[in-house]
Design an enzyme around this catalytic site. Structure first.
Site: not given
Ligand code: 2GW
Ligand code: MN
Length: 296
Positions: A68, A246
């Site tokens: 997305g 996580e």
């Molecule tokens: C994620 C949250 C809200 C809306 C969209 C997304 C989203 C994530 C998206 O629309 N498209 C997408 O490709 N992602 C993938 O999921 C992308 O690779 C992103 O880096 C990953 C994790 O989402 P992120 O980076 O927004 O969440 P963080 O930085 O709070 O991540 C931590 O917590 C996550 C679980 O809630 C995961 O465990 C992640 O590995 C953690 O770093």
């Protein structure tokens, strides 16, 4: 041509690498209670590690999801910076998982580096995007990655490489200390505390960040499968772990301790500012754009 060295030199190399781990930083914890090195800057000589992994013919897959709006927002900077800093000198294959394959930016790849785009479904709930990563990673290791690469790293896309992230990070199983909790008392760790969840845990060793984990193909497949099983079982029980995948990753690394731990230098949030013990920032979190990118 990869350098060839005999087994005696090879043993000497391993000994030199270990000695360097032991002798280096005194201001931080450099080893876990179970003897795994915690890789801080200054704990390794990059050329020794590179020689070891060139000799072993190590090769590395890097999986990243850009679903997305995250594709346009983050993927270009992530990949361009990985070309500059990720495992330079070793064969690298990127696996880009996206619902928009045609929008993946084209980039000039270095020698021995390749990229594969794999289509995945978008999900209406963002928690599901991040949680189904685990199944996709396990399946792709089985069908493809293990035939091309000895090691795998799995990363979030919302971050940028800024300094060497090299062969010193390779090991059988690799976990990253979360930048917000590496120096916190254990009571602060945000483990899942719901006994109904498979990710439930009262205590642990560290709080690990799911934005970077890795290891050998066999180990990473086992990690991803276990996390996915936990996520599915939670769905059956009608619960969801506090920090989604996580939380399950933390539970896994509590039951199966990692053979190497990366310091928060490997994934630092610039918002935390400068700290004495953070000598370099190898990956930097991109600024969060929650309002724009997380509408629900
Ligand atoms: C994620 C949250 C809200 C809306 C969209 C997304 C989203 C994530 C998206 O629309 N498209 C997408 O490709 N992602 C993938 O999921 C992308 O690779 C992103 O880096 C990953 C994790 O989402 P992120 O980076 O927004 O969440 P963080 O930085 O709070 O991540 C931590 O917590 C996550 C679980 O809630 C995961 O465990 C992640 O590995 C953690 O770093
Ligand atoms: Mn992230």
């Amino acid at each position: 041509e990869p350098t060839v060295i005999d087994s005696e030199k090879r043993d000497q190399l391993d000994a030199d690498i270990t000695l360097h781990h032991l002798r280096s930083r005194t201001d931080v914890q450099t080893h876990t209670s179970w003897g795994a090195p915690i890789m801080w800057d200054g704990m390794f000589q990059a050329d020794l590690y590179d020689l070891k992994h060139e000799t072993d013919k190590s090769s590395v897959a890097l999986t990243v999801f850009a679903v997305g709006r995250y594709l346009d927002a983050y993927l270009g900077a992530f990949l361009n910076s990985a070309e500059q800093h990720f495992m330079v000198g070793l064969p690298v294959k990127y696996y880009i998982f996206t619902d928009l394959p045609e929008k993946v930016p084209s980039l000039q790849l270095g020698p021995q580096r390749s990229l594969e785009v794999i289509r995945v479904q978008g999900h209406s709930r963002w928690q599901d995007i991040s949680m189904t990563r685990m199944k996709t990673i396990a399946d792709t290791i089985e069908s493809d990655i293990r035939h091309h690469s000895t090691h795998v790293f799995c990363m979030d896309v919302d971050q940028v490489f800024a300094w060497r992230f090299g062969s010193e990070a390779l090991s059988d199983s690799v976990a990253l200390l979360h930048a917000y909790y590496y120096n916190s008392p254990k009571e602060m760790f945000t483990y899942d505390r719901n006994p109904k969840s498979c990710a439930f845990m009262l205590t642990g060793d560290f709080y690990y960040h799911a934005a970077v984990f890795g290891g050998s193909c066999t180990s990473v497949k086992a990690i991803a499968e276990a996390c996915y099983r936990g996520i599915l079982q939670d769905k059956d029980s009608g619960v969801e772990a506090l920090w989604h995948d996580e939380s399950h990753l933390n539970k896994y690394f509590w039951l199966h301790r990692p053979s190497k731990v990366l310091s928060p230098e490997y994934c630092w949030d610039p918002v935390l500012g400068q700290r004495q013990e953070i000598h370099v920032t190898r990956i930097r979190w991109a600024p969060k754009q929650y309002q724009a990118l997380r509408p629900n």
